[in-house]
Scaffold this motif. Structure first.
Motif, PDB file in Angstrom:
ATOM      1  N   GLY A 249     -15.295  16.261  57.935  1.00  0.00           N
ATOM      2  CA  GLY A 249     -14.787  16.815  59.187  1.00  0.00           C
ATOM      3  C   GLY A 249     -15.893  17.372  60.064  1.00  0.00           C
ATOM      4  N   MET A 250     -16.874  18.020  59.426  1.00  0.00           N
ATOM      5  CA  MET A 250     -17.995  18.574  60.183  1.00  0.00           C
ATOM      6  C   MET A 250     -18.830  17.456  60.821  1.00  0.00           C
ATOM      7  SD  MET A 250     -19.042  21.572  57.483  1.00  0.00           S
ATOM      8  CE  MET A 250     -20.324  22.350  58.477  1.00  0.00           C
ATOM      9  N   LEU A 251     -19.103  16.398  60.043  1.00  0.00           N
ATOM     10  CA  LEU A 251     -19.866  15.260  60.568  1.00  0.00           C
ATOM     11  C   LEU A 251     -19.070  14.526  61.649  1.00  0.00           C
ATOM     12  CD1 LEU A 251     -22.200  13.189  60.525  1.00  0.00           C
ATOM     13  CD2 LEU A 251     -20.973  12.023  58.686  1.00  0.00           C
ATOM     14  N   HIS A 252     -17.811  14.259  61.360  1.00  0.00           N
ATOM     15  CA  HIS A 252     -16.928  13.579  62.313  1.00  0.00           C
ATOM     16  C   HIS A 252     -16.920  14.302  63.656  1.00  0.00           C
ATOM     17  CE1 HIS A 252     -12.964  13.345  64.253  1.00  0.00           C
ATOM     18  NE2 HIS A 252     -12.987  12.072  63.920  1.00  0.00           N
ATOM     19  N   ASN A 253     -16.832  15.626  63.611  1.00  0.00           N
ATOM     20  CA  ASN A 253     -16.764  16.382  64.855  1.00  0.00           C
ATOM     21  C   ASN A 253     -18.089  16.416  65.601  1.00  0.00           C
ATOM     22  OD1 ASN A 253     -14.072  16.763  64.520  1.00  0.00           O
ATOM     23  ND2 ASN A 253     -14.140  18.982  64.535  1.00  0.00           N
ATOM     24  N   GLN A 254     -19.190  16.205  64.912  1.00  0.00           N
ATOM     25  CA  GLN A 254     -20.459  16.092  65.627  1.00  0.00           C
ATOM     26  C   GLN A 254     -20.456  14.812  66.467  1.00  0.00           C
ATOM     27  OE1 GLN A 254     -22.716  18.781  65.636  1.00  0.00           O
ATOM     28  NE2 GLN A 254     -20.839  19.483  64.644  1.00  0.00           N
ATOM     29  N   ILE A 255     -19.886  13.755  65.890  1.00  0.00           N
ATOM     30  CA  ILE A 255     -19.797  12.484  66.622  1.00  0.00           C
ATOM     31  C   ILE A 255     -18.801  12.614  67.772  1.00  0.00           C
ATOM     32  CG2 ILE A 255     -19.164  10.037  66.444  1.00  0.00           C
ATOM     33  CD1 ILE A 255     -20.058  10.290  63.420  1.00  0.00           C
TER      34      ILE A 255
ATOM     35  N   HIS B 273     -19.199  27.948  71.066  1.00  0.00           N
ATOM     36  CA  HIS B 273     -18.717  26.710  71.679  1.00  0.00           C
ATOM     37  C   HIS B 273     -19.900  25.764  71.831  1.00  0.00           C
ATOM     38  CE1 HIS B 273     -14.770  28.288  73.653  1.00  0.00           C
ATOM     39  NE2 HIS B 273     -14.885  28.633  72.388  1.00  0.00           N
ATOM     40  N   GLY B 274     -19.903  24.730  71.073  1.00  0.00           N
ATOM     41  CA  GLY B 274     -20.978  23.750  71.037  1.00  0.00           C
ATOM     42  C   GLY B 274     -20.886  23.015  69.709  1.00  0.00           C
ATOM     43  N   PRO B 275     -21.951  22.349  69.312  1.00  0.00           N
ATOM     44  CA  PRO B 275     -21.917  21.600  68.056  1.00  0.00           C
ATOM     45  C   PRO B 275     -21.562  22.454  66.833  1.00  0.00           C
ATOM     46  CG  PRO B 275     -23.794  20.907  69.355  1.00  0.00           C
ATOM     47  CD  PRO B 275     -23.202  22.097  70.057  1.00  0.00           C
ATOM     48  N   LEU B 276     -22.044  23.697  66.785  1.00  0.00           N
ATOM     49  CA  LEU B 276     -21.694  24.562  65.649  1.00  0.00           C
ATOM     50  C   LEU B 276     -20.192  24.821  65.612  1.00  0.00           C
ATOM     51  CD1 LEU B 276     -22.360  26.389  63.238  1.00  0.00           C
ATOM     52  CD2 LEU B 276     -22.790  28.235  64.887  1.00  0.00           C
ATOM     53  N   GLY B 277     -19.612  25.132  66.756  1.00  0.00           N
ATOM     54  CA  GLY B 277     -18.172  25.350  66.822  1.00  0.00           C
ATOM     55  C   GLY B 277     -17.397  24.090  66.475  1.00  0.00           C
ATOM     56  N   ALA B 278     -17.905  22.933  66.901  1.00  0.00           N
ATOM     57  CA  ALA B 278     -17.255  21.667  66.559  1.00  0.00           C
ATOM     58  C   ALA B 278     -17.277  21.458  65.049  1.00  0.00           C
ATOM     59  CB  ALA B 278     -17.937  20.508  67.276  1.00  0.00           C
TER      60      ALA B 278
ATOM     61  N   VAL C 123     -14.635  23.703  63.540  1.00  0.00           N
ATOM     62  CA  VAL C 123     -13.314  23.086  63.733  1.00  0.00           C
ATOM     63  C   VAL C 123     -13.134  21.950  62.727  1.00  0.00           C
ATOM     64  CG1 VAL C 123     -11.916  21.674  65.301  1.00  0.00           C
ATOM     65  CG2 VAL C 123     -13.094  23.711  66.172  1.00  0.00           C
ATOM     66  N   GLY C 124     -14.175  21.133  62.559  1.00  0.00           N
ATOM     67  CA  GLY C 124     -14.105  20.006  61.626  1.00  0.00           C
ATOM     68  C   GLY C 124     -13.806  20.441  60.213  1.00  0.00           C
ATOM     69  N   TRP C 125     -14.471  21.510  59.773  1.00  0.00           N
ATOM     70  CA  TRP C 125     -14.210  22.021  58.427  1.00  0.00           C
ATOM     71  C   TRP C 125     -12.764  22.503  58.306  1.00  0.00           C
ATOM     72  CZ3 TRP C 125     -16.297  21.970  53.714  1.00  0.00           C
ATOM     73  CH2 TRP C 125     -15.676  22.786  52.763  1.00  0.00           C
TER      74      TRP C 125
END
Length: 169
Positions: free
Chosen positions: A22-28, A52-57, A60-62
Motif C-alpha cells: 500500500g505504501m509503494l502503491h500510493n507513491q506511484i 501532505h505529500g509522499p509521506l502522507g500518501a 494512507v497506503g499503510w
C-alpha cells in the motif's frame, strides 16, 4: 503448537507485505495524481497537513491496505496446513503471498494505461487536476479488485502445492 505459531507468523508477514504494498502503491498513485490525495485521501484518513505529500500518501497506503493481509493471508495460510513439511509449507505460503502482491501491482500499473472513465468517478469540485485524480482513483480501485484476483490465484497455487506435497509423501 509449531503450526499455530507458523500460522500467526504467516498472517503477520501477510499484513506487513500488504501494508508495504500500500505504501509503494500510493507513491506511484501520488506521482500520477497527487490531487487524489490532496482533495480526498488526506481528509479521509485525517493526515496532518504538515504530512501532505509522499509521506502522507505512504501513511494512507499503510492504513488502507495492511488489513488486506488478513483477507488474503488467512485463507492461503490455512491451506498451508495441508502441506505436512513445515519448511515446504512456509516456502509455498511465501511464494503465494509475494505472487499475490506482484500480480496486484502489475494489474494496478496496467490500469494506468486505460483512460479513466471520468463519468463514473466522483471528482471533488476543489480538485485541480481531475484527470490525474481519476487515474489515481482508478489505480486505487483496480488494486482491490486485483487483490481479490490475486487471492484466487494464490489459492489455486496453494491447492497445487498441497496436492503435490501429499502426492509426494
Amino acid at each position: 503448537m509449531k503450526r499455530l505459531l507458523l500460522f500467526i507468523g504467516m498472517i503477520v508477514f501477510a499484513c506487513l507485505l500488504a501494508g508495504s504494498y500500500g505504501m509503494l502503491h500510493n507513491q506511484i498513485s501520488y506521482a500520477v495524481g497527487s490531487d487524489y490525495f490532496h482533495a480526498f485521501k488526506f481528509r479521509q484518513f485525517r493526515i496532518p497537513e504538515a504530512q501532505h505529500g509522499p509521506l502522507g500518501a505512504a501513511m494512507v497506503g499503510w492504513a488502507a491496505s495492511w488489513w488486506m493481509g488478513l483477507v488474503i493471508g488467512v485463507p492461503i495460510a490455512a491451506m498451508s496446513f495441508g502441506i505436512p513439511n513445515l519448511p515446504q509449507a512456509t516456502k509455498a505460503f511465501t511464494v503465494a503471498a509475494i505472487g499475490v502482491v506482484l500480480l496486484t501491482l502489475a494489474l494496478g500499473l496496467v490500469s494506468l494505461l486505460v483512460p479513466p472513465p471520468m463519468e463514473f468517478i466522483p471528482v471533488p469540485p476543489d480538485a485541480a487536476d481531475p484527470i490525474g485524480f481519476g487515474r489515481a482513483a482508478m489505480m486505487h480501485d483496480t488494486s482491490y479488485l486485483a487483490g481479490l484476483i490475486g487471492l484466487v490465484v494464490g489459492l489455486v497455487y496453494m491447492g497445487y502445492k498441497v496436492w503435490h506435497a501429499r502426492r509426494s509423501s
